[in-house]
Design an enzyme around this catalytic site. Structure first.
Site, short mmCIF file in Angstrom:
data_model
loop_
_atom_site.label_atom_id
_atom_site.label_comp_id
_atom_site.label_asym_id
_atom_site.label_seq_id
_atom_site.Cartn_x
_atom_site.Cartn_y
_atom_site.Cartn_z
N ASN A 26 -22.30 122.61 -79.34
CA ASN A 26 -20.96 123.16 -79.52
C ASN A 26 -20.81 124.49 -78.78
O ASN A 26 -19.72 124.83 -78.32
CB ASN A 26 -20.66 123.37 -81.01
N ALA A 72 -23.34 129.90 -82.75
CA ALA A 72 -24.75 130.28 -82.68
C ALA A 72 -25.05 131.25 -81.55
O ALA A 72 -26.22 131.49 -81.23
CB ALA A 72 -25.61 129.03 -82.52
N HIS A 76 -30.86 130.36 -77.29
CA HIS A 76 -29.79 130.18 -76.31
C HIS A 76 -29.83 131.36 -75.34
O HIS A 76 -29.73 132.51 -75.76
CB HIS A 76 -28.41 130.15 -76.98
#
Length: 246
Positions: free
Chosen positions: A170, A114, A200
């Site tokens: 992750n 991601a 993020h």
């Protein structure tokens, strides 16, 4: 005419469906194993076994699946793509896996998931002082209700983060693997009712430069997973079967 491969998926859910669709012009035959049969468009296997015709194994399930089947996949010699990189936060498993890999003909690929910027981390890994990852998602992604204001629900290193949020962080382990040091990656997890994206922010501090990469990802049908994560998995597979690589 694109090259076509035979694929064995571990998991027949949200991630596998997105990968299967994105690779529709690259897959010849496909199978999948899951705890129960789903409507996934590949042949279902009731028990874990890798058909002889398979060329690549693609994990789309969980950290637990990587730990349970990873060594057997290495022993099969098939190439192995892993989206649940959090399995490698377990130091004992990581050591066992890497020791087995030395004697295997398999190649193992960890997609960026991601996030982006892994190329920067790999380039400066010998010069990195620390990396700070701040992950911000809607509260429902963490199974939380009733939060009216942004709330930091975790601060710690990558190993601690994956233990606390195995389906959400992750990316912190992927960063740690890229830099080669789990202690250099610090993680903040924020439940934020004001966002509808999975955000993020990566701050890389190194002696050759400082870098900030911000990702604002739309969630996939499963809100715990950014749409980018399975697409990065499909892209990693494509990159290894195409002759022109970027």
């Amino acid at each position: 005419m694109p090259k076509k491969i035979n694929v064995f998926f571990i998991g027949g859910g949200n991630i596998a469906r997105i990968v299967r669709e994105d690779l529709r012009n690259h897959i010849n035959l496909c199978w999948y194993y899951d705890l129960k049969k789903t409507d996934f468009d590949c042949q279902y296997l009731e028990r874990f076994e890798i058909p002889q015709e398979v060329e690549v194994v693609v994990e789309c399930a969980s950290v637990e699946a990587v730990k349970e089947f990873g060594i057997d996949i290495l022993k099969s010699g098939k190439d192995f793509y892993i989206i649940s990189s959090g399995a490698f936060a377990d130091e004992e498993f990581r050591a066992t896996f890497l020791a087995e890999l030395k004697n295997s003909s398999s190649n193992v690929y960890i997609p960026s998931g991601a996030i982006g910027g892994i190329d920067i981390v790999r380039a400066v890994r010998n010069y990195v002082e620390k990396i700070v990852l701040t992950t911000r998602k809607p509260p429902k992604a963490f199974g939380i209700d009733g939060i009216q204001e942004p709330k930091t629900i975790f601060s710690g290193n990558a190993v601690e983060a994956i233990k606390a949020f195995p389906q959400n962080t992750n990316v912190s382990v992927t960063l740690s693997l890229a830099v080669g040091n789990f202690e250099k990656v610090m993680v903040n997890v924020v439940a934020d009712p004001n966002v509808n994206e999975n955000i993020h922010e990566i701050n890389i501090f190194s002696s050759v430069g400082n870098y900030t990469v911000i990702h604002k990802n739309k969630p996939s049908p499963n809100p715990k997973t950014s749409y980018l994560a399975p697409l990065s998995l499909a892209a990693a597979i494509k990159r290894n079967i195409e002759k022109f690589k970027i």
